[in-house]
Motif scaffolding. Structure first.
Motif, mmCIF file in Angstrom:
data_model
loop_
_atom_site.group_PDB
_atom_site.id
_atom_site.type_symbol
_atom_site.label_atom_id
_atom_site.label_comp_id
_atom_site.label_asym_id
_atom_site.label_seq_id
_atom_site.Cartn_x
_atom_site.Cartn_y
_atom_site.Cartn_z
ATOM 1 N N THR A 5 0.844 -1.193 0.000
ATOM 2 C CA THR A 5 0.000 0.000 0.000
ATOM 3 C C THR A 5 0.879 1.243 0.000
ATOM 4 O O THR A 5 2.077 1.174 0.269
ATOM 5 N N THR A 6 0.250 2.386 -0.293
ATOM 6 C CA THR A 6 0.963 3.657 -0.276
ATOM 7 C C THR A 6 -0.012 4.777 0.053
ATOM 8 O O THR A 6 -1.227 4.588 0.003
ATOM 9 N N HIS A 7 0.521 5.901 0.408
ATOM 10 C CA HIS A 7 -0.251 7.137 0.478
ATOM 11 C C HIS A 7 0.703 8.308 0.302
ATOM 12 O O HIS A 7 1.914 8.150 0.432
ATOM 13 N N VAL A 8 0.129 9.470 -0.016
ATOM 14 C CA VAL A 8 0.932 10.664 -0.273
ATOM 15 C C VAL A 8 0.443 11.798 0.618
ATOM 16 O O VAL A 8 -0.755 12.064 0.696
ATOM 17 N N LEU A 9 1.403 12.451 1.283
ATOM 18 C CA LEU A 9 1.107 13.635 2.083
ATOM 19 C C LEU A 9 1.816 14.840 1.474
ATOM 20 O O LEU A 9 3.021 14.800 1.218
ATOM 21 N N ASP A 10 1.055 15.889 1.222
ATOM 22 C CA ASP A 10 1.573 17.151 0.700
ATOM 23 C C ASP A 10 2.065 17.947 1.904
ATOM 24 O O ASP A 10 1.285 18.582 2.607
ATOM 25 N N THR A 11 3.362 17.905 2.167
ATOM 26 C CA THR A 11 3.912 18.555 3.352
ATOM 27 C C THR A 11 3.991 20.076 3.203
ATOM 28 O O THR A 11 4.074 20.784 4.199
ATOM 29 N N GLY A 17 -2.200 14.262 -0.429
ATOM 30 C CA GLY A 17 -1.947 14.494 -1.850
ATOM 31 C C GLY A 17 -3.010 13.773 -2.665
ATOM 32 O O GLY A 17 -2.862 12.596 -2.987
ATOM 33 N N ALA A 18 -4.083 14.457 -2.995
ATOM 34 C CA ALA A 18 -5.216 13.867 -3.718
ATOM 35 C C ALA A 18 -5.017 13.972 -5.227
ATOM 36 O O ALA A 18 -4.546 14.988 -5.726
ATOM 37 N N GLY A 19 -5.384 12.915 -5.943
ATOM 38 C CA GLY A 19 -5.351 12.925 -7.403
ATOM 39 C C GLY A 19 -3.972 12.761 -8.001
ATOM 40 O O GLY A 19 -3.752 13.143 -9.148
ATOM 41 N N ILE A 20 -3.056 12.174 -7.257
ATOM 42 C CA ILE A 20 -1.694 11.973 -7.764
ATOM 43 C C ILE A 20 -1.613 10.630 -8.486
ATOM 44 O O ILE A 20 -2.002 9.595 -7.953
ATOM 45 N N LYS A 21 -1.110 10.669 -9.700
ATOM 46 C CA LYS A 21 -0.906 9.442 -10.470
ATOM 47 C C LYS A 21 0.245 8.656 -9.849
ATOM 48 O O LYS A 21 1.309 9.219 -9.565
ATOM 49 N N THR A 38 -2.603 3.979 -10.959
ATOM 50 C CA THR A 38 -3.785 4.383 -10.215
ATOM 51 C C THR A 38 -3.655 5.848 -9.816
ATOM 52 O O THR A 38 -2.622 6.470 -10.074
ATOM 53 N N LEU A 39 -4.682 6.389 -9.196
ATOM 54 C CA LEU A 39 -4.677 7.751 -8.655
ATOM 55 C C LEU A 39 -4.965 7.687 -7.169
ATOM 56 O O LEU A 39 -5.760 6.856 -6.725
ATOM 57 N N THR A 40 -4.363 8.601 -6.426
ATOM 58 C CA THR A 40 -4.685 8.687 -5.007
ATOM 59 C C THR A 40 -6.068 9.326 -4.846
ATOM 60 O O THR A 40 -6.480 10.154 -5.649
ATOM 61 N N ASN A 41 -6.761 8.919 -3.783
ATOM 62 C CA ASN A 41 -8.088 9.459 -3.517
ATOM 63 C C ASN A 41 -7.987 10.751 -2.696
ATOM 64 O O ASN A 41 -6.887 11.269 -2.485
ATOM 65 N N ASP A 42 -9.112 11.251 -2.208
ATOM 66 C CA ASP A 42 -9.122 12.515 -1.462
ATOM 67 C C ASP A 42 -8.321 12.459 -0.166
ATOM 68 O O ASP A 42 -7.903 13.489 0.358
ATOM 69 N N CYS A 46 -4.565 5.090 -2.055
ATOM 70 C CA CYS A 46 -5.169 4.346 -3.155
ATOM 71 C C CYS A 46 -6.378 3.601 -2.599
ATOM 72 O O CYS A 46 -6.379 3.198 -1.438
ATOM 73 N N ASP A 47 -7.403 3.425 -3.413
ATOM 74 C CA ASP A 47 -8.640 2.812 -2.940
ATOM 75 C C ASP A 47 -8.491 1.337 -2.571
ATOM 76 O O ASP A 47 -9.301 0.814 -1.817
ATOM 77 N N SER A 48 -7.466 0.700 -3.108
ATOM 78 C CA SER A 48 -7.211 -0.705 -2.778
ATOM 79 C C SER A 48 -5.702 -0.931 -2.777
ATOM 80 O O SER A 48 -4.947 -0.099 -3.287
ATOM 81 N N PRO A 49 -5.238 -2.033 -2.185
ATOM 82 C CA PRO A 49 -3.797 -2.304 -2.209
ATOM 83 C C PRO A 49 -3.265 -2.340 -3.640
ATOM 84 O O PRO A 49 -3.970 -2.763 -4.571
ATOM 85 N N LEU A 50 -2.029 -1.928 -3.807
ATOM 86 C CA LEU A 50 -1.404 -1.987 -5.126
ATOM 87 C C LEU A 50 -1.163 -3.433 -5.536
ATOM 88 O O LEU A 50 -1.302 -3.789 -6.703
#
Length: 117
Positions: A5-11, A17-21, A38-42, A46-50
């Protein structure tokens, strides 16, 4: 059952970080094989594991985050070429039965990662 899994934080703005490819590749020597895009959600996730279950195997992987496009889309003015554009993170999976969480903390000028839980 293992998963990736992953996620993105806009520091820079203190928010997800929403909508990141995000692109995922399997690596074998110099060969890169595309596995998922995939794209990150709001929530910056990601909505499911990679990858999960039998799809997650021991080996080397690469995640590519299109951070520069994200910052441009939200109106951040940065010089061209962008200092941080596509962030490529290469990492290894030694235990395919474990949960590998690979978050990205990113701004237009820096990024970092770690193995999360």
């Amino acid at each position: 059952m293992g998963k990736l899994t992953t996620h993105v934080l806009d520091t820079a703005h203190g928010r997800p970080g929403a909508g990141i490819k995000v692109e995922l590749f399997a690596l074998s020597g110099e060969t890169r094989r595309a596995l998922k895009t995939t794209l990150t959600n709001d929530d910056g996730r990601c909505d499911s594991p990679l990858l999960e279950g039998d799809a997650l195997v021991t080996g080397e992987y690469e995640l590519v985050f299109h951070a520069g496009d994200y910052f441009a889309a939200i109106g951040v003015k940065v010089p061209e070429p962008r200092f941080v554009d596509r962030v490529a993170l290469r990492f290894g999976v030694a235990d395919s039965g474990s949960h590998y969480h690979v978050p990205l903390l990113v701004s237009p000028w820096a990024y970092s990662t770690y193995r999360g839980s």
